[in-house]
Design a protein around this motif. Structure first.
Motif, PDB file in Angstrom:
ATOM      1  N   VAL A 199      97.960 112.083  49.814  1.00 49.18           N
ATOM      2  CA  VAL A 199      96.938 113.126  49.947  1.00 49.18           C
ATOM      3  C   VAL A 199      95.524 112.553  49.878  1.00 49.18           C
ATOM      4  N   GLY A 200      95.399 111.220  49.847  1.00 52.14           N
ATOM      5  CA  GLY A 200      94.069 110.609  49.830  1.00 52.14           C
ATOM      6  C   GLY A 200      93.436 110.544  48.457  1.00 52.14           C
ATOM      7  N   LYS A 201      94.270 110.451  47.435  1.00 54.71           N
ATOM      8  CA  LYS A 201      93.773 110.461  46.051  1.00 54.71           C
ATOM      9  C   LYS A 201      92.900 109.252  45.747  1.00 54.71           C
ATOM     10  N   SER A 202      93.348 108.054  46.128  1.00 51.83           N
ATOM     11  CA  SER A 202      92.599 106.842  45.805  1.00 51.83           C
ATOM     12  C   SER A 202      91.267 106.792  46.550  1.00 51.83           C
ATOM     13  N   THR A 203      91.276 107.166  47.830  1.00 53.64           N
ATOM     14  CA  THR A 203      90.030 107.219  48.592  1.00 53.64           C
ATOM     15  C   THR A 203      89.059 108.190  47.944  1.00 53.64           C
ATOM     16  N   THR A 204      89.570 109.324  47.493  1.00 56.71           N
ATOM     17  CA  THR A 204      88.722 110.311  46.829  1.00 56.71           C
ATOM     18  C   THR A 204      88.194 109.770  45.509  1.00 56.71           C
ATOM     19  N   ALA A 205      89.049 109.088  44.745  1.00 58.42           N
ATOM     20  CA  ALA A 205      88.627 108.556  43.442  1.00 58.42           C
ATOM     21  C   ALA A 205      87.492 107.550  43.600  1.00 58.42           C
ATOM     22  N   VAL A 206      87.616 106.654  44.592  1.00 65.73           N
ATOM     23  CA  VAL A 206      86.577 105.637  44.800  1.00 65.73           C
ATOM     24  C   VAL A 206      85.265 106.281  45.214  1.00 65.73           C
ATOM     25  N   ASN A 207      85.305 107.178  46.191  1.00 69.15           N
ATOM     26  CA  ASN A 207      84.075 107.810  46.654  1.00 69.15           C
ATOM     27  C   ASN A 207      83.483 108.752  45.613  1.00 69.15           C
ATOM     28  N   LEU A 208      84.342 109.371  44.815  1.00 70.59           N
ATOM     29  CA  LEU A 208      83.844 110.219  43.730  1.00 70.59           C
ATOM     30  C   LEU A 208      83.116 109.376  42.684  1.00 70.59           C
ATOM     31  N   ILE A 238      85.765 108.223  57.394  1.00 72.14           N
ATOM     32  CA  ILE A 238      86.264 108.067  56.027  1.00 72.14           C
ATOM     33  C   ILE A 238      87.420 107.082  56.006  1.00 72.14           C
ATOM     34  N   ARG A 239      88.316 107.206  57.005  1.00 69.75           N
ATOM     35  CA  ARG A 239      89.462 106.298  57.069  1.00 69.75           C
ATOM     36  C   ARG A 239      89.023 104.875  57.386  1.00 69.75           C
ATOM     37  N   GLU A 240      88.145 104.717  58.358  1.00 72.60           N
ATOM     38  CA  GLU A 240      87.729 103.383  58.787  1.00 72.60           C
ATOM     39  C   GLU A 240      86.962 102.649  57.687  1.00 72.60           C
ATOM     40  N   THR A 241      86.052 103.346  57.024  1.00 69.57           N
ATOM     41  CA  THR A 241      85.276 102.688  55.967  1.00 69.57           C
ATOM     42  C   THR A 241      86.148 102.347  54.768  1.00 69.57           C
ATOM     43  N   SER A 242      87.146 103.162  54.500  1.00 65.35           N
ATOM     44  CA  SER A 242      88.065 102.872  53.393  1.00 65.35           C
ATOM     45  C   SER A 242      88.888 101.633  53.694  1.00 65.35           C
ATOM     46  N   ASP A 243      89.418 101.552  54.908  1.00 68.10           N
ATOM     47  CA  ASP A 243      90.237 100.406  55.290  1.00 68.10           C
ATOM     48  C   ASP A 243      89.434  99.106  55.283  1.00 68.10           C
ATOM     49  N   SER A 244      88.144  99.184  55.573  1.00 69.33           N
ATOM     50  CA  SER A 244      87.309  97.983  55.650  1.00 69.33           C
ATOM     51  C   SER A 244      86.772  97.539  54.304  1.00 69.33           C
ATOM     52  N   GLY A 245      87.022  98.327  53.249  1.00 68.53           N
ATOM     53  CA  GLY A 245      86.523  97.963  51.922  1.00 68.53           C
ATOM     54  C   GLY A 245      85.081  98.345  51.689  1.00 68.53           C
ATOM     55  N   HIS A 246      84.532  99.232  52.510  1.00 65.02           N
ATOM     56  CA  HIS A 246      83.164  99.734  52.340  1.00 65.02           C
ATOM     57  C   HIS A 246      83.216 101.261  52.392  1.00 65.02           C
ATOM     58  N   PRO A 247      83.521 101.915  51.268  1.00 69.78           N
ATOM     59  CA  PRO A 247      83.705 103.371  51.257  1.00 69.78           C
ATOM     60  C   PRO A 247      82.524 104.102  51.874  1.00 69.78           C
ATOM     61  N   VAL A 248      82.786 105.311  52.364  1.00 69.28           N
ATOM     62  CA  VAL A 248      81.799 106.038  53.154  1.00 69.28           C
ATOM     63  C   VAL A 248      80.526 106.344  52.362  1.00 69.28           C
ATOM     64  N   VAL A 249      80.618 106.523  51.058  1.00 69.66           N
ATOM     65  CA  VAL A 249      79.416 106.789  50.268  1.00 69.66           C
ATOM     66  C   VAL A 249      78.489 105.577  50.266  1.00 69.66           C
ATOM     67  N   VAL A 268      92.902 100.303  45.071  1.00 73.50           N
ATOM     68  CA  VAL A 268      91.479 100.052  44.865  1.00 73.50           C
ATOM     69  C   VAL A 268      91.037  98.672  45.361  1.00 73.50           C
ATOM     70  N   PRO A 269      91.836  97.587  45.193  1.00 76.80           N
ATOM     71  CA  PRO A 269      91.385  96.304  45.734  1.00 76.80           C
ATOM     72  C   PRO A 269      91.046  96.367  47.220  1.00 76.80           C
ATOM     73  N   ARG A 270      91.884  97.034  48.002  1.00 78.21           N
ATOM     74  CA  ARG A 270      91.613  97.132  49.437  1.00 78.21           C
ATOM     75  C   ARG A 270      90.447  98.079  49.715  1.00 78.21           C
ATOM     76  N   LEU A 271      90.369  99.188  48.987  1.00 79.94           N
ATOM     77  CA  LEU A 271      89.314 100.167  49.236  1.00 79.94           C
ATOM     78  C   LEU A 271      87.935  99.628  48.881  1.00 79.94           C
ATOM     79  N   THR A 272      87.880  98.665  47.969  1.00 74.76           N
ATOM     80  CA  THR A 272      86.591  98.108  47.556  1.00 74.76           C
ATOM     81  C   THR A 272      86.347  96.706  48.115  1.00 74.76           C
ATOM     82  N   GLY A 273      87.336  96.145  48.801  1.00 77.62           N
ATOM     83  CA  GLY A 273      87.181  94.810  49.355  1.00 77.62           C
ATOM     84  C   GLY A 273      87.168  93.713  48.304  1.00 77.62           C
TER      85      GLY A 273
END
Length: 383
Positions: free
Chosen positions: A143-152, A342-353, A175-180
């Protein structure tokens, strides 16, 4: 020089159990995993003997860490009760804190009534320097919990708070992948792990200690011990908020966190689908049962917005989480669209925020962060 499993075993032969025999002869060791300087194993004992073994666990971990070629050592103490055995007496700690539950968005109270000494919540203890620990949870995965947690966490940072992020998803850390981040945490003089820094956040994850494709086949007690170590054996410093990305579901990890740390609140992530809402309802009920305030529900993947024409499609339906929040009497924190950026920035390790700080999506996360900060302001001010 890389450490070997035999070197670890030779070191453990010098550690004595509470009964005076060598640790390697006490029939309590799990399989020992050695991978690129990282060593993991557990000590499995009866629940009634757990306190006597904690000093042994600490001694074993310190001895293994001191070996040449060891960059990280994590030793879990797992305690299980024999079938038919009576529960071991509760360990007394200072009482934690909770919130009286009322309607609407209310500031979280800074104190809770003392817990009964027989309550599992009597084991709660604050994390030094951390004003508020909040859990980001979901009843199911995907449901996108980790992506939401990082951007939150980044949204709370943008509001001027000092924020930490703990990836407690033991089975599938994201989180390692979401934050690079792929570095290994170092140890301070007190042998505590120093969280990695990225985007102004203090970040820790089990994923920093194991390879990304390593299967984490851990039993419940090992999960509980690992989460406790990620909470207590990390030098978090001074934080206003520690955001904890929980594994999906309502199992050992959630219960461990609630029983050991006085959580100031939980945030439930759901999609608009009925199946997701059913699982979100279970997650919310679990947190209420253990007296954790529910800060609200977020509807993720609320709708699809075409990046080319801008048209909107309600792929999973729409508004289900808002209606569920109203029905259950908890705050509805906001809608986050299903969008390519949102998906692309998460995959690249640079969250949308971070990558699109002036964009509409970053503004949504900051608005949700503002609603959460309002509920936590009493706790943060008191700390």
């Amino acid at each position: 020089m890389s450490v070997t499993q035999q070197q670890v075993l030779d070191t453990l032969k010098t550690i004595r159990s509470p009964r005076g025999v060598a640790l390697t002869e006490a029939s309590v060791l799990s399989a020992i995993t050695v991978n690129d300087g990282k060593v993991f194993f557990s000590i499995n004992v009866e629940a009634g003997e757990a306190r006597a073994w904690e000093s042994v666990r600490a001694e074993a971990e310190a001895a293994v860490r001191a070996l040449a070629g060891v960059s990280t050592a994590m030793v879990a103490l797992t305690a299980e009760r024999r079938a038919g055995a009576a529960p071991s007496p509760p360990h007394r700690h200072a009482p934690g804190h909770t919130q009286s539950r009322g309607g609407g968005v209310q500031p979280v109270a800074a104190h809770r009534p003392p817990q009964s000494p027989t309550s599992p919540m009597s084991r709660q203890a604050e994390i030094p320097g951390v004003a508020a620990v909040i859990a980001v949870a979901s009843g199911k995965g995907g449901v996108g919990k980790s992506t939401t947690a990082v951007n939150l966490a980044l949204g709370l940072r943008d509001l001027g708070l000092r924020v930490g992020l703990l990836d407690a998803d033991i089975y599938g850390p994201s989180v390692p992948r979401l934050t690079g981040l792929h570095e290994k945490p170092e140890l301070n003089d007190e042998r505590k792990m120093i969280p990695l820094q990225r985007f102004g956040l203090s970040i820790m994850s089990i994923g920093f200690l194991v390879e990304e494709d390593t299967a984490m086949i851990w039993r419940g007690p090992m999960v509980m011990s690992a989460i406790n170590q990620l909470l207590r054996d990390v030098a978090w410093g001074t934080l206003d908020v520690l955001v904890v990305d929980m594994p999906p579901g309502t199992g050992d990890a959630q219960l461990t966190l609630a029983q050991n740390v006085p959580l100031k609140g939980a945030i439930i992530i759901s999609t608009p689908q009925d199946l997701s809402l059913i699982d979100a309802r279970r997650g919310l009920a679990m947190f209420r049962k253990v007296n954790v305030p529910v800060l609200g529900i977020i509807e993720n993947m609320s709708y699809f917005q075409c990046p080319h024409c801008g048209s909107r499609s309600d792929i999973f339906g729409h508004g289900g989480a808002r209606h569920e929040a109203e029905r259950l009497g908890v705050p509805f924190l906001g809608e986050i669209p299903l969008h390519m950026s949102i998906r692309e920035t998460s995959d690249s390790g640079h969250p949308v925020v971070v990558s699109e700080p002036e964009g509409a999506h970053a503004e949504v996360y900051r608005a949700i962060g503002a609603a959460i900060r309002e509920q936590l302001k009493g706790v943060i001010a008191a700390a």
